[in-house]
Design a protein around this motif. Structure first.
Motif, PDB file in Angstrom:
ATOM      1  N   ASP A 155      24.464 -46.147  12.774  1.00  0.00           N
ATOM      2  CA  ASP A 155      23.961 -46.419  11.425  1.00  0.00           C
ATOM      3  C   ASP A 155      22.810 -47.430  11.463  1.00  0.00           C
ATOM      4  OD1 ASP A 155      25.666 -44.661  10.200  1.00  0.00           O
ATOM      5  OD2 ASP A 155      27.030 -46.182   9.399  1.00  0.00           O
ATOM      6  N   ILE A 156      22.936 -48.440  12.314  1.00  0.00           N
ATOM      7  CA  ILE A 156      21.848 -49.408  12.469  1.00  0.00           C
ATOM      8  C   ILE A 156      20.596 -48.708  12.981  1.00  0.00           C
ATOM      9  CG2 ILE A 156      21.056 -51.442  13.751  1.00  0.00           C
ATOM     10  CD1 ILE A 156      23.943 -52.466  13.684  1.00  0.00           C
ATOM     11  N   GLN A 157      20.786 -47.849  13.974  1.00  0.00           N
ATOM     12  CA  GLN A 157      19.651 -47.114  14.533  1.00  0.00           C
ATOM     13  C   GLN A 157      18.980 -46.246  13.465  1.00  0.00           C
ATOM     14  OE1 GLN A 157      20.585 -44.344  17.673  1.00  0.00           O
ATOM     15  NE2 GLN A 157      18.453 -44.103  18.267  1.00  0.00           N
ATOM     16  N   THR A 158      19.783 -45.550  12.673  1.00  0.00           N
ATOM     17  CA  THR A 158      19.232 -44.686  11.628  1.00  0.00           C
ATOM     18  C   THR A 158      18.395 -45.492  10.638  1.00  0.00           C
ATOM     19  OG1 THR A 158      21.058 -43.126  11.820  1.00  0.00           O
ATOM     20  CG2 THR A 158      19.805 -43.080   9.771  1.00  0.00           C
ATOM     21  N   LEU A 159      18.925 -46.631  10.195  1.00  0.00           N
ATOM     22  CA  LEU A 159      18.189 -47.469   9.256  1.00  0.00           C
ATOM     23  C   LEU A 159      16.919 -48.040   9.876  1.00  0.00           C
ATOM     24  CD1 LEU A 159      21.090 -49.426   7.493  1.00  0.00           C
ATOM     25  CD2 LEU A 159      19.673 -47.616   6.527  1.00  0.00           C
ATOM     26  N   SER A 160      16.951 -48.283  11.185  1.00  0.00           N
ATOM     27  CA  SER A 160      15.784 -48.868  11.866  1.00  0.00           C
ATOM     28  C   SER A 160      14.632 -47.883  12.007  1.00  0.00           C
ATOM     29  CB  SER A 160      16.183 -49.370  13.256  1.00  0.00           C
ATOM     30  OG  SER A 160      16.348 -48.284  14.161  1.00  0.00           O
ATOM     31  N   GLY A 161      14.952 -46.586  11.981  1.00  0.00           N
ATOM     32  CA  GLY A 161      13.916 -45.581  12.182  1.00  0.00           C
ATOM     33  C   GLY A 161      13.565 -45.349  13.635  1.00  0.00           C
ATOM     34  N   VAL A 162      14.282 -46.000  14.554  1.00  0.00           N
ATOM     35  CA  VAL A 162      14.039 -45.810  15.987  1.00  0.00           C
ATOM     36  C   VAL A 162      14.878 -44.619  16.439  1.00  0.00           C
ATOM     37  CG1 VAL A 162      14.164 -46.844  18.285  1.00  0.00           C
ATOM     38  CG2 VAL A 162      13.624 -48.276  16.309  1.00  0.00           C
ATOM     39  N   SER A 163      14.246 -43.473  16.640  1.00  0.00           N
ATOM     40  CA  SER A 163      14.995 -42.243  16.887  1.00  0.00           C
ATOM     41  C   SER A 163      14.899 -41.728  18.315  1.00  0.00           C
ATOM     42  CB  SER A 163      14.510 -41.152  15.932  1.00  0.00           C
ATOM     43  OG  SER A 163      13.124 -40.907  16.126  1.00  0.00           O
ATOM     44  N   SER A 164      14.020 -42.300  19.127  1.00  0.00           N
ATOM     45  CA  SER A 164      13.783 -41.734  20.454  1.00  0.00           C
ATOM     46  C   SER A 164      14.622 -42.385  21.551  1.00  0.00           C
ATOM     47  CB  SER A 164      12.300 -41.871  20.818  1.00  0.00           C
ATOM     48  OG  SER A 164      11.918 -43.236  20.818  1.00  0.00           O
ATOM     49  N   LYS A 165      15.554 -43.252  21.157  1.00  0.00           N
ATOM     50  CA  LYS A 165      16.347 -43.988  22.139  1.00  0.00           C
ATOM     51  C   LYS A 165      17.820 -43.911  21.772  1.00  0.00           C
ATOM     52  CE  LYS A 165      12.589 -47.308  22.945  1.00  0.00           C
ATOM     53  NZ  LYS A 165      12.189 -48.712  22.972  1.00  0.00           N
ATOM     54  N   THR A 166      18.689 -44.397  22.671  1.00  0.00           N
ATOM     55  CA  THR A 166      20.100 -44.536  22.344  1.00  0.00           C
ATOM     56  C   THR A 166      20.262 -45.637  21.303  1.00  0.00           C
ATOM     57  OG1 THR A 166      20.566 -46.220  24.015  1.00  0.00           O
ATOM     58  CG2 THR A 166      20.683 -43.905  24.728  1.00  0.00           C
ATOM     59  N   SER A 167      21.443 -45.707  20.677  1.00  0.00           N
ATOM     60  CA  SER A 167      21.669 -46.755  19.673  1.00  0.00           C
ATOM     61  C   SER A 167      21.583 -48.137  20.301  1.00  0.00           C
ATOM     62  CB  SER A 167      23.011 -46.553  18.973  1.00  0.00           C
ATOM     63  OG  SER A 167      24.085 -46.579  19.893  1.00  0.00           O
ATOM     64  N   ASP A 168      22.070 -48.287  21.532  1.00  0.00           N
ATOM     65  CA  ASP A 168      21.959 -49.585  22.214  1.00  0.00           C
ATOM     66  C   ASP A 168      20.496 -49.971  22.407  1.00  0.00           C
ATOM     67  OD1 ASP A 168      24.699 -50.212  22.534  1.00  0.00           O
ATOM     68  OD2 ASP A 168      24.840 -48.934  24.298  1.00  0.00           O
ATOM     69  N   GLU A 169      19.692 -49.022  22.859  1.00  0.00           N
ATOM     70  CA  GLU A 169      18.276 -49.296  23.077  1.00  0.00           C
ATOM     71  C   GLU A 169      17.563 -49.564  21.750  1.00  0.00           C
ATOM     72  OE1 GLU A 169      17.405 -46.693  27.122  1.00  0.00           O
ATOM     73  OE2 GLU A 169      17.436 -45.677  25.185  1.00  0.00           O
ATOM     74  N   ALA A 170      17.972 -48.836  20.706  1.00  0.00           N
ATOM     75  CA  ALA A 170      17.367 -49.043  19.392  1.00  0.00           C
ATOM     76  C   ALA A 170      17.663 -50.446  18.867  1.00  0.00           C
ATOM     77  CB  ALA A 170      17.876 -47.989  18.408  1.00  0.00           C
ATOM     78  N   ILE A 171      18.895 -50.891  19.035  1.00  0.00           N
ATOM     79  CA  ILE A 171      19.260 -52.237  18.572  1.00  0.00           C
ATOM     80  C   ILE A 171      18.502 -53.289  19.371  1.00  0.00           C
ATOM     81  CG2 ILE A 171      21.144 -53.909  18.353  1.00  0.00           C
ATOM     82  CD1 ILE A 171      22.996 -51.500  17.771  1.00  0.00           C
ATOM     83  N   GLN A 172      18.396 -53.082  20.682  1.00  0.00           N
ATOM     84  CA  GLN A 172      17.628 -54.025  21.500  1.00  0.00           C
ATOM     85  C   GLN A 172      16.168 -54.058  21.063  1.00  0.00           C
ATOM     86  OE1 GLN A 172      18.940 -52.397  25.343  1.00  0.00           O
ATOM     87  NE2 GLN A 172      19.790 -54.407  25.831  1.00  0.00           N
ATOM     88  N   ALA A 173      15.595 -52.904  20.739  1.00  0.00           N
ATOM     89  CA  ALA A 173      14.216 -52.853  20.260  1.00  0.00           C
ATOM     90  C   ALA A 173      14.075 -53.559  18.914  1.00  0.00           C
ATOM     91  CB  ALA A 173      13.757 -51.402  20.142  1.00  0.00           C
ATOM     92  N   LEU A 174      15.085 -53.393  18.056  1.00  0.00           N
ATOM     93  CA  LEU A 174      15.098 -54.041  16.749  1.00  0.00           C
ATOM     94  C   LEU A 174      15.145 -55.559  16.896  1.00  0.00           C
ATOM     95  CD1 LEU A 174      15.181 -52.934  13.823  1.00  0.00           C
ATOM     96  CD2 LEU A 174      17.683 -53.044  13.960  1.00  0.00           C
ATOM     97  N   VAL A 175      15.991 -56.036  17.804  1.00  0.00           N
ATOM     98  CA  VAL A 175      16.088 -57.475  18.064  1.00  0.00           C
ATOM     99  C   VAL A 175      14.769 -58.009  18.618  1.00  0.00           C
ATOM    100  CG1 VAL A 175      17.218 -59.224  19.499  1.00  0.00           C
ATOM    101  CG2 VAL A 175      18.591 -57.464  18.370  1.00  0.00           C
TER     102      VAL A 175
END
Length: 200
Positions: A155-175
């Motif tokens: 859900d965090i990944q979806t809200l972030s708009g980061v779709s090309s990575k795993t959720s872990d990678e998306a959260i790390q990118a968000l941070v």
């Protein structure tokens, strides 16, 4: 640039109760049995914008305050505090999340879900029980998400708009981008000790 995501640990209870144990010591009176307590459940909101720039709020349930008992006579030296306390943060003002550990493992019981979002110091947001009926979890002050933590991360990944990575990678990118925020709304801790459920 990822879209901003806010994690809000609210002071709103769901009306549910979870049957949990004290941690790190689950035998308060040293009689060889584990004591269980009725613990209130709180809402956690994930807030952000969708791809059409509309506000989205996703609701989750979590354990926010938990019974903590570290016997002063035989303390678990991993934890500084001795004795009994209702563990959990009373309030944390909105702040940027500066650390996410995708490899974090739950300490108090088995969980198939890894990962932890830092609130501050050793206080984290991580996986909790799969459902309210999966009784017996403990905690030392972290916020434990009820349900599949992988879905929470998704859900965090979806809200972030980061779709090309795993959720872990998306959260790390968000941070890394400074776009993940956490806040803990003020709440007085409940009197968990008096909400004794039974021992088995």
């Amino acid at each position: 640039m990822p879209r901003t995501v806010n994690i809000i640990v609210t002071n709103n209870t769901t009306g549910d109760h979870y049957i949990g144990r004290s941690y790190p010591d689950s035998d308060y009176d040293n009689n060889g049995k584990t004591e269980y307590y009725k613990i209130p459940v709180y809402y956690v909101h994930l807030e952000g914008m969708d791809s059409c720039n509309k506000k989205v709020t996703l609701k989750w349930k979590a354990l926010r305050f938990m019974p903590y008992w570290n016997d002063p006579k035989q303390p678990d030296k991993r934890y500084r505090h001795r004795g009994w306390v209702n563990s959990g943060k009373h309030k944390v003002s909105k702040k940027k999340v500066t650390y996410y550990n995708p490899n974090y493992k739950i300490h108090n019981t088995y969980s198939p879900y890894d990962g932890a979002i830092q609130i501050e110091d050793s206080f984290l947001v991580h996986a909790g029980p799969a459902s309210l009926s999966e009784y017996g979890w403990g905690a030392a002050g972290c916020v434990e998400i009820i349900g599949g933590f992988d879905k929470f991360k998704s859900d965090i990944q979806t809200l972030s708009g980061v779709s090309s990575k795993t959720s872990d990678e998306a959260i790390q990118a968000l941070v890394k981008a400074g776009q993940l925020y956490i806040q803990v709304d003020y709440a007085a801790p409940p009197d968990i000790k008096s909400a004794f459920y039974g021992e088995y």
